[in-house]
Design an enzyme around this catalytic site. Sequence first.
Site, PDB file in Angstrom:
ATOM      1  N   LYS A  61      -2.227 -32.967  -8.675  1.00  0.00           N
ATOM      2  CA  LYS A  61      -3.526 -33.100  -9.003  1.00  0.00           C
ATOM      3  C   LYS A  61      -3.502 -33.650  -9.943  1.00  0.00           C
ATOM      4  O   LYS A  61      -2.679 -33.315 -11.110  1.00  0.00           O
ATOM      5  CB  LYS A  61      -4.791 -32.527  -8.727  1.00  0.00           C
ATOM      6  CG  LYS A  61      -4.682 -31.106  -9.814  1.00  0.00           C
ATOM      7  CD  LYS A  61      -5.795 -29.691  -8.389  1.00  0.00           C
ATOM      8  CE  LYS A  61      -5.949 -28.995 -10.085  1.00  0.00           C
ATOM      9  NZ  LYS A  61      -6.640 -29.198 -10.976  1.00  0.00           N
ATOM     10  N   CYS A  98     -10.168 -26.559 -15.284  1.00  0.00           N
ATOM     11  CA  CYS A  98     -10.057 -26.246 -13.704  1.00  0.00           C
ATOM     12  C   CYS A  98     -10.775 -25.785 -12.974  1.00  0.00           C
ATOM     13  O   CYS A  98     -11.300 -25.842 -12.325  1.00  0.00           O
ATOM     14  CB  CYS A  98      -8.782 -26.613 -13.249  1.00  0.00           C
ATOM     15  SG  CYS A  98      -7.647 -28.058 -14.363  1.00  0.00           S
ATOM     16  N   ASP A 114      -3.306 -23.542 -10.279  1.00  0.00           N
ATOM     17  CA  ASP A 114      -3.078 -24.472 -11.769  1.00  0.00           C
ATOM     18  C   ASP A 114      -1.875 -23.349 -11.865  1.00  0.00           C
ATOM     19  O   ASP A 114      -2.362 -23.053 -13.456  1.00  0.00           O
ATOM     20  CB  ASP A 114      -3.937 -24.904 -12.958  1.00  0.00           C
ATOM     21  CG  ASP A 114      -4.482 -26.162 -11.797  1.00  0.00           C
ATOM     22  OD1 ASP A 114      -3.517 -26.575 -10.304  1.00  0.00           O
ATOM     23  OD2 ASP A 114      -5.023 -26.554 -12.513  1.00  0.00           O
TER      24      ASP A 114
END
Length: 213
Positions: free
Chosen positions: A92, A127, A27
Amino acid sequence: MSSSALSAAARHVGKLSPATSCLLLCDIQERFSPLIYKTDTVVSTAQFLTSVGKALDIPIVATQQYTKAFGPTVPGCFADAADLESTPIFEKKLFSMMTPEVLDHLAQPNMKDRTSFLLFGIEAHVCVQQTCLDLLEMGHDVHVIVDGVSSQQPIDREVALQRMMGAGAYLTTAQSAAFMLMKSAEHPNFKAVSKLVIEHMKKTNEFNEIARK
């Protein structure tokens, strides 16, 4: 000591091999990364790791959290734009990278022997941490690249690193991981990786400021 005991001991000290490793880029996205503590170092470390991965033929898997809001992966995570385009990137909303789609990808025949994961990206306490815990729960080795992970707040990064280490992850640096993957100066790609190290060393590693305190 029996051979099985020796094998178990080696497995649990966290040694790395290109044949069993996979890079996880979590990410690092255009609209979010500017908010991250020491973001320039996170991006430059990501570029170093993806370049090492290319040199040593280690697969890379990337994710993007809700791309509509946070944008695409920062191009600077790769030295060559073509490598970004060829890297599998999974959209996601789950915080962990271990979505059904990523798990299906990791279960492919060419990926099934990958049991050691080099994890880097943002945010460390969300995350990255949840990805780490999921992988550990699956029985994999997780190597968290400390100069390649961060959060918006330094305290969140620091506590996340402690949390992941306490759960069984290995904390390491990008350069340490690179040299462990090669194991020897006789590695056929030693010169190529050494060149990457030299170039990486020319860039400021902002986390050195923390280490000096």
